[in-house]
Design an enzyme around this catalytic site. Structure first.
Site, PDB file in Angstrom:
ATOM      1  N   ASN A  87      -7.060  -1.388  -1.164  1.00  0.00           N
ATOM      2  CA  ASN A  87      -7.164   0.061  -0.983  1.00  0.00           C
ATOM      3  C   ASN A  87      -8.449   0.469  -0.272  1.00  0.00           C
ATOM      4  OD1 ASN A  87      -5.983  -0.393  -4.080  1.00  0.00           O
ATOM      5  ND2 ASN A  87      -4.714   0.769  -2.663  1.00  0.00           N
ATOM      6  N   ILE A 118     -11.863   4.623   1.290  1.00  0.00           N
ATOM      7  CA  ILE A 118     -11.063   4.381   0.095  1.00  0.00           C
ATOM      8  C   ILE A 118      -9.777   5.211   0.134  1.00  0.00           C
ATOM      9  CG2 ILE A 118     -11.106   4.446  -2.430  1.00  0.00           C
ATOM     10  CD1 ILE A 118     -14.217   4.671  -2.114  1.00  0.00           C
ATOM     11  N   CYS A 119      -8.652   4.564  -0.189  1.00  0.00           N
ATOM     12  CA  CYS A 119      -7.389   5.297  -0.244  1.00  0.00           C
ATOM     13  C   CYS A 119      -7.167   5.804  -1.652  1.00  0.00           C
ATOM     14  CB  CYS A 119      -6.230   4.379   0.155  1.00  0.00           C
ATOM     15  SG  CYS A 119      -4.633   5.202   0.098  1.00  0.00           S
ATOM     16  N   LEU A 120      -7.472   7.045  -1.875  1.00  0.00           N
ATOM     17  CA  LEU A 120      -7.406   7.565  -3.233  1.00  0.00           C
ATOM     18  C   LEU A 120      -7.060   9.048  -3.189  1.00  0.00           C
ATOM     19  CD1 LEU A 120      -7.962   6.465  -6.057  1.00  0.00           C
ATOM     20  CD2 LEU A 120     -10.199   7.517  -5.880  1.00  0.00           C
ATOM     21  N   CYS A 134      -3.452   3.576   5.263  1.00  0.00           N
ATOM     22  CA  CYS A 134      -2.586   3.533   4.097  1.00  0.00           C
ATOM     23  C   CYS A 134      -1.118   3.773   4.457  1.00  0.00           C
ATOM     24  CB  CYS A 134      -3.075   4.615   3.144  1.00  0.00           C
ATOM     25  SG  CYS A 134      -2.147   4.772   1.658  1.00  0.00           S
TER      26      CYS A 134
END
Lengths: 168, 546
Positions: A81, A88-90, B328
């Site tokens: 992630n 950051i993929c959040l 993503c």
């Protein structure tokens, strides 16, 4: 200077971060710019990042707290992630941000989520470290690796932790 | 244009079944704009393809529908019309469910502004409807959109302490100061229609932010922008199959299709003619898929179209083009859609959570939206072939634009000047503007036949010959018409200007009658060719399937 009219909220959050630091996390504002924080996080126990010390930068944009803080890993880390640039993929750092969240919540939840193990709920950064979640990948290659051969990926993550995060 | 062919061709568009249901509610009585609007719509739109009554008579032979019926396929609505209609539905629902209007609007929006559906769902399972918008069961005081604090508290956003009455909540237990509410709403409104989904800032609280709270707490400017998003939602999210905003530049009209009509092309009052289904420029006889693929292909210097193909995909839910701007693969379509899907396989993200991430599904599922097949086909097709079709498509587009400018000039005084020359009232010369309207429509149809033929299999000679024959006939007729309208009109003007004074009265009238005869004849011929063209292209011929 940017620090002269810092909102009360940022001052209070900073004071509290310094006076009651969360376990495993340190965050201190830069001297030149009180909106810029140097963050250090210990890799959570029982995760591939155990024993590592990870440096991050955290910046509070002008719109904070109406906009999310910008957080980025500075230490190289092998994590599905987190991409090469440390981004950051959040969700709470993106569309799920709420002004009622704080720097502390972000660090306590983003990181642990990041660093634990797959399928862990998205809560904070330390959690992120405890729970790599290849289902929500930012780094395609790492995510694929994690999917295809988790044991091997975990080994790589440990290796990287030794190489880049061993608190030199 | 032949209505019959249109019906057959597009009847598989889907969703026609609920057409009648939708309209049986009689809502459109409330919403129809007055007749003036409608008339001016079709008159002004003459340039864009709607012919008025007299014109229609000429083609009655091929058209089995009365012209009056055709005009009734849609109504124009202004933003105010839409708002009035929306307010009315909201007020009725608010009364029926005994909730404040803001909550009624949130429920309605959840049910895509379908009051009947909401009513059914509400009375069969109120808790579920409430849950869907995040509203808890009503308290002792009923549903409260917003409340002020009754004791001193600390604002969890700015950390300031406030006296009673200086903070408010979204009806829940979380109070924030007025300043923070203003900022919270300002940030959300700045983010677009997401503001309609706004909840209490507390991450664990689901209490929805509704109109009453926004009206109380937001800055004037944000309140107005919020109101605009509310109106847009009514058209865009609600009954989008039946109402659409005109996509014409700067146009603020909405178009509502009438009961039972299978609306395809709409000439808006702003003169933009668009496809009601896909919002693209009107593109008959090409289908929406063909037009879409063609437009993507042309957005080129070649590279651009390649870029769009490789970097964007369509949301599987709402079909908006989406660019992947981060690494993503977990995609969340922007509000109001919010659909979560996997970039690789375009499957719902739900199927990816937990341990069952299998994007080997990719191979099986990719074909529908990715344009993978088209990409391969396009690679096969030679650049020369593409260039041939593109040039013709583009040239007809330019000629169409020119004709539109000429028509605008005629309507903006040119016709009056011409009438002066001939010494007749401008109404006598309406056949000229009608011819121009015919030219514009013909150019538009013709240009899209090139996109259509491009996607046909070059191996199927027989069928292709047939298309090209129809195309050539129609094109020939139309070019004659355009030449006559442009060239002979000007020549005649000079002629009459030079000799009109020399020869006795009657010369100008005679010349004009000749010109009228010729131009009207060519108009008729062209119209008949184009009717055949569209029928021929549309009748039972499957176009490319992406």
């Amino acid at each position: 200077m940017a620090n002269s009219n810092l909102p009360r909220r940022i001052i209070k959050e900073t004071q509290r971060l310094l006076s009651e630091p969360a376990p495993g996390i340190s965050a201190s504002p830069s001297e030149e710019n009180m909106r810029y924080f140097n963050v250090m996080i210990l890799g959570p126990a029982q995760s591939p990042y155990e024993g590592g010390v990870f440096k991050l930068e955290l910046f509070l944009p002008e719109e904070y707290p109406m906009a999310a803080p910008k957080v980025r890993f500075l230490t190289k880390i092998y994590h599905p992630n987190i991409d090469k640039l440390g981004r950051i993929c959040l969700d709470i750092l993106k569309d799920k941000w709420s002004p009622a969240l704080q720097i502390r919540t972000v660090l306590l939840s983003v990181l642990p989520y990041c660093l634990l193990s797959p399928d862990y709920l998205i809560f904070s950064i330390q959690a992120l470290l405890s729970a790599p979640n290849p289902d929500d990948p930012l780094s395609d290659n790492v995510a694929k690796h994690w999917k295809a051969n988790e044991a091997e990926a975990v080994e790589t993550a440990k290796e990287w932790t030794r190489l880049y995060a061993s608190g030199a | 244009m032949a209505r019959k062919g249109k019906e057959d061709y597009y009847s598989d568009a889907g969703g026609d079944d609920d057409y009648e249901d939708y309209y049986s509610k009689g809502e459109d009585d409330v919403c129809q704009s007055d007749t003036d609007d409608e008339n001016s719509g079709s008159d002004d739109g003459g340039g864009g393809g709607v012919s008025d009554g007299d014109d229609q008579q000429a083609m009655e032979t091929t058209d089995d529908i009365e012209p009056k019926d055709r005009e009734k396929e849609y109504d124009f609505e202004t933003e105010d019309d839409v708002r009035r209609c929306q307010d009315e539905v909201t007020a009725k629902t608010s009364e029926l469910l005994s909730v404040p209007p803001g909550f009624a609007a949130a429920f309605l929006r959840h049910c895509r502004w379908d009051a009947e559906r909401l009513e059914n769902e509400w009375f069969s399972d109120e808790r579920r409807v409430r849950g869907a918008v995040g509203l808890a069961a009503a308290g002792r005081d009923g549903d409260v959109p917003t409340a002020l604090n009754d004791r001193p508290l600390i604002c969890a956003i700015c950390f300031g302490g406030y006296a009673p009455g200086e903070m408010r909540s979204a009806g829940c237990a979380h109070y924030y100061c007025h300043e923070c509410w203003r900022g919270y709403i300002h940030a959300a409104v700045g983010d677009g229609s997401r503001c309609l989904l706004l909840r209490c800032p507390d991450p664990r609280c689901t209490a929805p932010l509704v109109r009453e709270l926004v009206d109380e707490a937001a800055a004037d400017e944000d309140r107005a922008r919020y109101a605009t998003f509310v109106v847009r939602s009514y058209v865009e999210e609600g009954t989008s199959k039946y109402v659409r905003w005109c996509p014409g530049p700067g146009c603020t009209l909405a178009v509502r299709s009438r009961p039972g009509s299978r609306l395809y092309e709409v000439p808006c009052a702003c003169k933009h003619v668009f496809c009601f289904r896909c919002g693209e420029e009107a593109h008959r006889p090409a289908s929406c898929d063909t037009a879409g693929a063609w437009v993507v292909k042309n957005r080129s210097d070649g590279e651009t179209s390649e870029w769009v193909l490789t970097n964007t995909k369509h949301c599987p839910e709402c079909r908006r083009a989406i660019e992947k701007n981060q690494g993503c693969n977990h995609m969340t379509c922007s509000a109001p859609c919010g659909h979560q899907f996997c970039w690789l396989c375009l499957g719902s993200w739900k199927e990816h959570s937990g341990g069952n991430y299998h994007c080997n599904r990719y191979a099986a599922d990719k074909s529908e939206f990715t344009g993978e097949k088209t990409r391969r086909e396009q690679a096969k097709a030679s650049p020369e072939r593409y260039l041939h079709f593109y040039e013709r498509w583009a040239t007809h587009g330019q000629s169409m634009t020119k004709a539109r400018q000429d028509l605008d000039a005629l309507e903006g005084g040119g016709l009056d000047a011409l009438a002066d020359t001939f010494g007749v009232p401008p109404t006598e010369l309406e056949f000229v503007t009608e011819a121009y309207a015919q030219i514009i429509e013909a150019r538009r149809v013709l240009r899209w036949t090139y996109a259509y033929v491009y996607y046909q299999d070059p191996e199927r000679h027989g069928r292709l010959e047939f298309y090209v024959f129809l195309q050539a006939m129609a094109e020939g007729a139309m070019e004659q018409l355009h030449k006559c309208a442009e060239g002979e009109k000007d020549a005649l003007k000079v002629d009459v200007g030079d000799y009109g004074a020399v020869f006795p009265a009657g010369y100008a009238a005679g010349k004009l009658a000749e010109f009228r005869e010729r131009l009207s004849h060519l108009s008729r011929v062209t119209r008949s060719h184009f009717t055949k063209l569209v029928e021929g292209f549309e009748s039972g011929m499957a176009e490319i399937v992406l």
